[in-house]
Design a protein around this motif. Structure first.
Motif, PDB file in Angstrom:
ATOM      1  N   PRO A  72      27.622 -48.801  29.987  1.00 48.80           N
ATOM      2  CA  PRO A  72      27.774 -49.541  28.877  1.00 48.80           C
ATOM      3  C   PRO A  72      26.877 -50.744  28.339  1.00 48.80           C
ATOM      4  O   PRO A  72      26.659 -51.639  29.379  1.00 48.80           O
ATOM      5  CB  PRO A  72      29.463 -49.716  28.773  1.00 48.80           C
ATOM      6  N   LEU A  73      26.432 -50.917  27.318  1.00 45.63           N
ATOM      7  CA  LEU A  73      25.559 -51.765  26.816  1.00 45.63           C
ATOM      8  C   LEU A  73      26.240 -53.268  27.285  1.00 45.63           C
ATOM      9  O   LEU A  73      25.370 -54.073  27.675  1.00 45.63           O
ATOM     10  CB  LEU A  73      25.275 -51.800  25.486  1.00 45.63           C
ATOM     11  N   LYS A  74      27.383 -53.421  27.111  1.00 50.02           N
ATOM     12  CA  LYS A  74      28.008 -54.700  27.530  1.00 50.02           C
ATOM     13  C   LYS A  74      28.066 -55.061  28.982  1.00 50.02           C
ATOM     14  O   LYS A  74      27.822 -56.214  29.384  1.00 50.02           O
ATOM     15  CB  LYS A  74      29.224 -54.839  26.671  1.00 50.02           C
ATOM     16  N   VAL A  75      28.079 -53.984  29.667  1.00 50.47           N
ATOM     17  CA  VAL A  75      28.008 -54.495  31.033  1.00 50.47           C
ATOM     18  C   VAL A  75      26.782 -54.746  31.594  1.00 50.47           C
ATOM     19  O   VAL A  75      26.240 -55.515  32.208  1.00 50.47           O
ATOM     20  CB  VAL A  75      28.496 -53.214  31.806  1.00 50.47           C
ATOM     21  N   SER A  76      25.371 -53.841  30.953  1.00 57.51           N
ATOM     22  CA  SER A  76      24.326 -54.219  31.004  1.00 57.51           C
ATOM     23  C   SER A  76      23.915 -55.583  30.614  1.00 57.51           C
ATOM     24  O   SER A  76      23.029 -56.242  31.454  1.00 57.51           O
ATOM     25  CB  SER A  76      23.282 -53.253  30.474  1.00 57.51           C
ATOM     26  N   ILE A  77      24.251 -55.899  29.737  1.00 61.40           N
ATOM     27  CA  ILE A  77      24.035 -57.386  29.016  1.00 61.40           C
ATOM     28  C   ILE A  77      24.548 -58.529  30.050  1.00 61.40           C
ATOM     29  O   ILE A  77      24.067 -59.405  30.380  1.00 61.40           O
ATOM     30  CB  ILE A  77      24.520 -57.730  27.705  1.00 61.40           C
ATOM     31  N   LEU A  78      25.956 -58.148  30.672  1.00 60.96           N
ATOM     32  CA  LEU A  78      26.666 -59.152  31.617  1.00 60.96           C
ATOM     33  C   LEU A  78      25.754 -59.263  32.729  1.00 60.96           C
ATOM     34  O   LEU A  78      25.469 -60.077  33.304  1.00 60.96           O
ATOM     35  CB  LEU A  78      27.933 -58.839  32.096  1.00 60.96           C
ATOM     36  N   ALA A  79      25.196 -58.143  33.477  1.00 61.79           N
ATOM     37  CA  ALA A  79      24.524 -58.003  34.546  1.00 61.79           C
ATOM     38  C   ALA A  79      23.390 -58.676  34.365  1.00 61.79           C
ATOM     39  O   ALA A  79      22.858 -59.479  35.415  1.00 61.79           O
ATOM     40  CB  ALA A  79      24.031 -56.707  34.954  1.00 61.79           C
ATOM     41  N   LEU A  83      22.126 -62.095  36.485  1.00 62.08           N
ATOM     42  CA  LEU A  83      20.922 -62.259  37.177  1.00 62.08           C
ATOM     43  C   LEU A  83      19.752 -63.015  36.917  1.00 62.08           C
ATOM     44  O   LEU A  83      19.114 -63.877  37.700  1.00 62.08           O
ATOM     45  CB  LEU A  83      20.310 -60.873  37.408  1.00 62.08           C
ATOM     46  N   LYS A  84      19.907 -63.576  35.549  1.00 63.92           N
ATOM     47  CA  LYS A  84      19.099 -64.677  34.846  1.00 63.92           C
ATOM     48  C   LYS A  84      19.464 -65.887  34.976  1.00 63.92           C
ATOM     49  O   LYS A  84      19.125 -66.804  34.327  1.00 63.92           O
ATOM     50  CB  LYS A  84      18.614 -64.036  33.511  1.00 63.92           C
ATOM     51  N   ASP A  85      20.816 -65.924  35.477  1.00 65.87           N
ATOM     52  CA  ASP A  85      21.636 -67.294  35.419  1.00 65.87           C
ATOM     53  C   ASP A  85      22.005 -67.915  33.773  1.00 65.87           C
ATOM     54  O   ASP A  85      21.575 -68.912  33.591  1.00 65.87           O
ATOM     55  CB  ASP A  85      21.032 -68.180  36.151  1.00 65.87           C
ATOM     56  N   LYS A  86      22.083 -67.028  33.154  1.00 61.89           N
ATOM     57  CA  LYS A  86      22.317 -67.148  31.579  1.00 61.89           C
ATOM     58  C   LYS A  86      23.853 -67.161  31.183  1.00 61.89           C
ATOM     59  O   LYS A  86      24.284 -66.809  30.144  1.00 61.89           O
ATOM     60  CB  LYS A  86      21.527 -66.290  30.722  1.00 61.89           C
ATOM     61  N   LEU A  87      24.702 -66.950  32.192  1.00 60.43           N
ATOM     62  CA  LEU A  87      26.200 -66.846  31.688  1.00 60.43           C
ATOM     63  C   LEU A  87      26.726 -68.223  31.543  1.00 60.43           C
ATOM     64  O   LEU A  87      26.147 -69.120  31.908  1.00 60.43           O
ATOM     65  CB  LEU A  87      26.985 -66.403  33.000  1.00 60.43           C
ATOM     66  N   PRO A  88      27.633 -68.088  30.617  1.00 63.03           N
ATOM     67  CA  PRO A  88      28.015 -69.622  29.983  1.00 63.03           C
ATOM     68  C   PRO A  88      28.874 -70.214  31.051  1.00 63.03           C
ATOM     69  O   PRO A  88      30.251 -70.526  30.650  1.00 63.03           O
ATOM     70  CB  PRO A  88      28.837 -69.197  28.657  1.00 63.03           C
ATOM     71  N   THR A  89      28.475 -70.250  32.250  1.00 63.11           N
ATOM     72  CA  THR A  89      29.379 -71.235  33.136  1.00 63.11           C
ATOM     73  C   THR A  89      29.232 -72.742  32.724  1.00 63.11           C
ATOM     74  O   THR A  89      28.395 -73.126  31.754  1.00 63.11           O
ATOM     75  CB  THR A  89      28.622 -71.266  34.513  1.00 63.11           C
TER      76      THR A  89
END
Length: 160
Positions: A72-79, A83-89
């Motif tokens: 699913p696209l949303k899973v791909s975007i999350l992954a 991996l790019k360290d772009k999550l809103p931590t």
């Protein structure tokens, strides 16, 4: 209406502080600008093209695993973001000037800095969930030392 939690009040205070210097002018036209296409603006198609045309992680076979048609696209975007360290931590939000430096500790209350590696690998609360998932799907092996290893372990456990 319920009262705000303490952390919500902190976020509200930060939001107010960010808006203190904003001046709304009656005769000035405001608009959002989508940097990948400033003329056309934001479209879902444009966002998809921007995401899929960007360089994928340097993990061997990572691109095919992230952008696989059955994922699913949303899973791909999350992954991809993980991996790019772009999550809103909290750490990333602080680096972008969205959160104050004092607010980078993990939401779990463990007292450590909230980074993607911490959340997915080392956090006693959230990281331990991955250990339960690994056990549940019958996956064994060494504990991953970084996000790339974490990603590879899960994708290779699916047989890809």
């Amino acid at each position: 209406m319920r009262r705000l939690w303490a952390w919500e009040e902190d976020l509200l205070g930060e939001c107010r502080a960010l808006l203190d210097n904003v001046v709304v002018q009656y005769n000035v036209y405001d608009r959002w600008q989508w940097d990948p296409d400033p003329h056309e603006g934001y479209t879902v198609r444009g966002a998809y093209q921007a995401l899929t045309s960007m360089e994928v992680p340097t993990i061997e076979g990572g691109g095919e695993l992230i952008w696989h048609k059955q994922v699913p696209l949303k899973v791909s975007i999350l992954a991809w973001r993980m991996l790019k360290d772009k999550l809103p931590t909290r750490s990333n939000l602080q680096r972008r000037g969205i959160l104050a430096a004092a607010n980078t500790t993990c939401l779990s209350g463990c007292g450590l800095e909230e980074t993607a590696s911490h959340i997915f690998l080392y956090c006693e609360v959230f990281g331990s969930l991955w250990q339960h998932i690994r056990s549940w799907i019958g996956m064994s092996g060494a504990h991953p030392q970084n996000i790339s290893e974490h990603f590879l372990q899960f994708t290779h456990s699916t047989g890809h």
